[in-house]
Design a protein around this motif. Structure first.
Motif, short mmCIF file in Angstrom:
data_model
loop_
_atom_site.label_atom_id
_atom_site.label_comp_id
_atom_site.label_asym_id
_atom_site.label_seq_id
_atom_site.Cartn_x
_atom_site.Cartn_y
_atom_site.Cartn_z
N MET A 1 0.68 -1.28 0.00
CA MET A 1 -0.15 -0.15 0.13
C MET A 1 0.91 1.09 -0.17
O MET A 1 1.78 1.43 0.90
N GLN A 2 0.64 2.26 -1.04
CA GLN A 2 1.25 3.44 -0.83
C GLN A 2 0.66 4.46 -0.26
O GLN A 2 -0.72 4.86 -0.55
N THR A 3 1.11 5.01 0.96
CA THR A 3 0.38 5.72 1.76
C THR A 3 0.02 7.21 0.90
O THR A 3 -1.08 7.76 1.25
N GLY A 4 0.85 7.72 0.04
CA GLY A 4 0.41 8.79 -0.63
C GLY A 4 -1.05 8.67 -1.50
O GLY A 4 -1.53 9.64 -1.86
N GLN A 5 -1.36 7.58 -1.51
CA GLN A 5 -2.55 7.34 -2.35
C GLN A 5 -3.94 7.67 -1.23
O GLN A 5 -5.06 7.52 -1.69
N LEU A 6 -3.58 7.75 0.09
CA LEU A 6 -4.71 7.64 0.81
C LEU A 6 -4.81 8.93 1.05
O LEU A 6 -4.61 9.64 2.36
N ARG A 7 -5.61 9.69 0.16
CA ARG A 7 -5.80 11.27 0.53
C ARG A 7 -7.33 11.54 0.46
O ARG A 7 -7.60 12.76 0.48
N VAL A 35 -10.69 8.80 8.86
CA VAL A 35 -9.60 8.35 8.21
C VAL A 35 -9.64 8.80 6.78
O VAL A 35 -10.25 9.26 6.27
N PHE A 36 -8.31 8.39 6.14
CA PHE A 36 -7.81 8.85 4.79
C PHE A 36 -7.88 7.43 4.25
O PHE A 36 -7.37 6.45 4.57
N ALA A 37 -8.55 7.46 2.86
CA ALA A 37 -8.67 6.28 2.21
C ALA A 37 -8.35 6.85 0.69
O ALA A 37 -8.45 7.65 0.39
N ALA A 38 -8.03 5.58 0.07
CA ALA A 38 -8.18 5.55 -1.55
C ALA A 38 -9.26 5.04 -1.99
O ALA A 38 -9.95 3.86 -1.50
N VAL A 39 -10.27 5.74 -3.00
CA VAL A 39 -11.46 5.24 -3.38
C VAL A 39 -11.35 4.87 -4.66
O VAL A 39 -11.00 5.70 -5.50
N LEU A 40 -11.84 3.83 -5.00
CA LEU A 40 -12.02 3.30 -6.14
C LEU A 40 -13.08 2.86 -6.56
O LEU A 40 -13.98 2.11 -5.86
#
Length: 108
Positions: A1-7, A35-40
């Motif tokens: 998991m790349q934390t930069g994608q959790l925005r 929390v911060f998440a990546a949304v697909l």
């Protein structure tokens, strides 16, 4: 998991059962954590209802694993100004590092 994608900020809401004097249950949701998440986006369906055509979106959210919070399908999320019911959860590779949540708009 790349934390930069959790925005994308999302609010996790926990269900609470309230009972009136007759014992009838009503459900409310309380904010548990932001929390911060990546949304697909997984899919989008056109549904025919009596009021016309309705679009129903389904998403998968990727976020960090939270050992102190046992999220299940009774929880919901606030994202993009709308309420989203959690329809599935996955602890990726059972490693307790990454959590995937399948969601669809609540009340549809």
């Amino acid at each position: 998991m790349q934390t930069g994608q959790l925005r994308t900020p999302v609010v996790i809401q926990k269900p609470t059962v309230l009972r009136d004097s007759t014992g009838k249950a009503s459900y409310t949701f309380t904010d548990t954590r932001t929390v911060f998440a990546a949304v697909l986006q997984n899919s989008s369906d056109q549904l025919e209802e009596s009021q016309g055509t309705v679009t129903q979106d389904r998403y998968t959210l990727r976020m960090r694993w939270m050992p102190d919070l046992k999220i299940d399908t009774t929880y919901r999320l606030l994202y993009d100004g709308r309420q989203w019911q959690i329809t599935g959860t996955e602890d990726v590779k059972m490693r307790h590092r990454e959590l995937l949540l399948d969601v669809e708009e609540a009340g549809t």
